[in-house]
Design an enzyme around this catalytic site. Structure first.
Site, PDB file in Angstrom:
ATOM      1  N   CYS A  21      45.127  39.947  32.632  1.00 19.83           N
ATOM      2  CA  CYS A  21      44.924  39.145  33.844  1.00 19.83           C
ATOM      3  C   CYS A  21      44.701  37.669  33.520  1.00 19.83           C
ATOM      4  CB  CYS A  21      43.728  39.698  34.620  1.00 19.83           C
ATOM      5  SG  CYS A  21      43.687  39.153  36.348  1.00 19.83           S
ATOM      6  N   ASP A 143      34.023  46.117  37.410  1.00 22.23           N
ATOM      7  CA  ASP A 143      33.829  44.928  36.588  1.00 22.23           C
ATOM      8  C   ASP A 143      32.342  44.631  36.425  1.00 22.23           C
ATOM      9  OD1 ASP A 143      34.394  42.640  35.124  1.00 22.23           O
ATOM     10  OD2 ASP A 143      35.867  41.892  36.560  1.00 22.23           O
TER      11      ASP A 143
END
Length: 228
Positions: A21, A143
């Site tokens: 990412c 996360d």
């Protein structure tokens, strides 16, 4: 004979998918694709150090080959901004990091992933409510940050909070993706500990925010492959 598909999060010999990412450069996309990444993430959050404009993203999307998914990342965006990105770039998946409701995410008629912070993971009631609200999400990304903040901090979270079998003996239905502080040095341990469907890395393969290292990408992919 019909294949037996193990439940999500069950220890099994299933290849762990990888999303890289926060890509901002053409050379980094080429390095990620060459190393075998399954998906590439592009940040459309103006406050992020890895943020892209639509014009910048067009150059990067043009580098994507078949069978590598593009993921557009947002955080509590205006509806019009998401629609602009979809119309201009046609990402394969959307990823929402804020307090977006299921109704908000579904309005775009596009597959999406919902990112979850540690504040949701430590409250089983909140987790259950969120999963129910996002029942059509293709998966959940877990996360280390608090929900409503961007990832890429380089910090891990306590993996003991990873969702486990529920009271009825079922695993979470949607695939779970592990993010937060992953590097080549800890990703094998992480995979062995929680058996995620996939892992998501950003700062762990960077030399600077938004600047990926081809060597770190290759090493990370190698460690993931050896862990499977």
């Amino acid at each position: 004979m019909q294949a037996v598909i193990p439940p999500n999060n069950a220890p099994a010999q299933v290849r762990t998918r990888v999303k890289i990412c926060g890509l901002t450069r053409v050379e980094d996309i080429r390095a990620a694709v060459s190393a075998g990444a399954d998906a590439l993430g592009f940040v459309f959050v103006p406050a992020s150090r890895r943020a892209l404009t639509i014009d910048q993203a067009r150059l990067l999307f043009a580098e994507l080959p078949p069978f590598v998914q593009s993921v557009a990342l947002f955080l509590d965006p205006d509806t019009s901004w998401v629609q602009d990105v979809i119309e201009a770039l046609g990402p394969d998946l959307l990823q929402f990091h804020g307090a977006e409701t299921g109704i908000f995410c579904r309005q775009f008629s596009r597959p999406y992933i919902k990112a979850i912070g540690t504040d949701w993971l430590t409250d089983s009631g909140c987790w259950s409510d969120l999963v129910a609200d996002h029942s059509t999400a293709r998966g959940f990304l877990l996360d280390s940050h608090v929900t409503g903040e961007l990832g890429g901090s380089g910090a891990t979270f306590d993996w003991s909070h990873w969702p486990q079998i529920d009271d009825q003996g079922h695993h979470p239905r949607q695939p779970l993706i592990l993010a937060g502080g992953l590097t080549a040095h800890n990703v094998s341990t992480a995979i062995s500990a929680v058996h995620p469907y996939g892992v998501d890395v950003s700062s762990g393969v960077e030399s600077a925010p938004g600047i990926k290292s081809a060597e770190k990408i290759q090493e990370f992919m190698s460690r993931v492959n050896h862990a499977n």
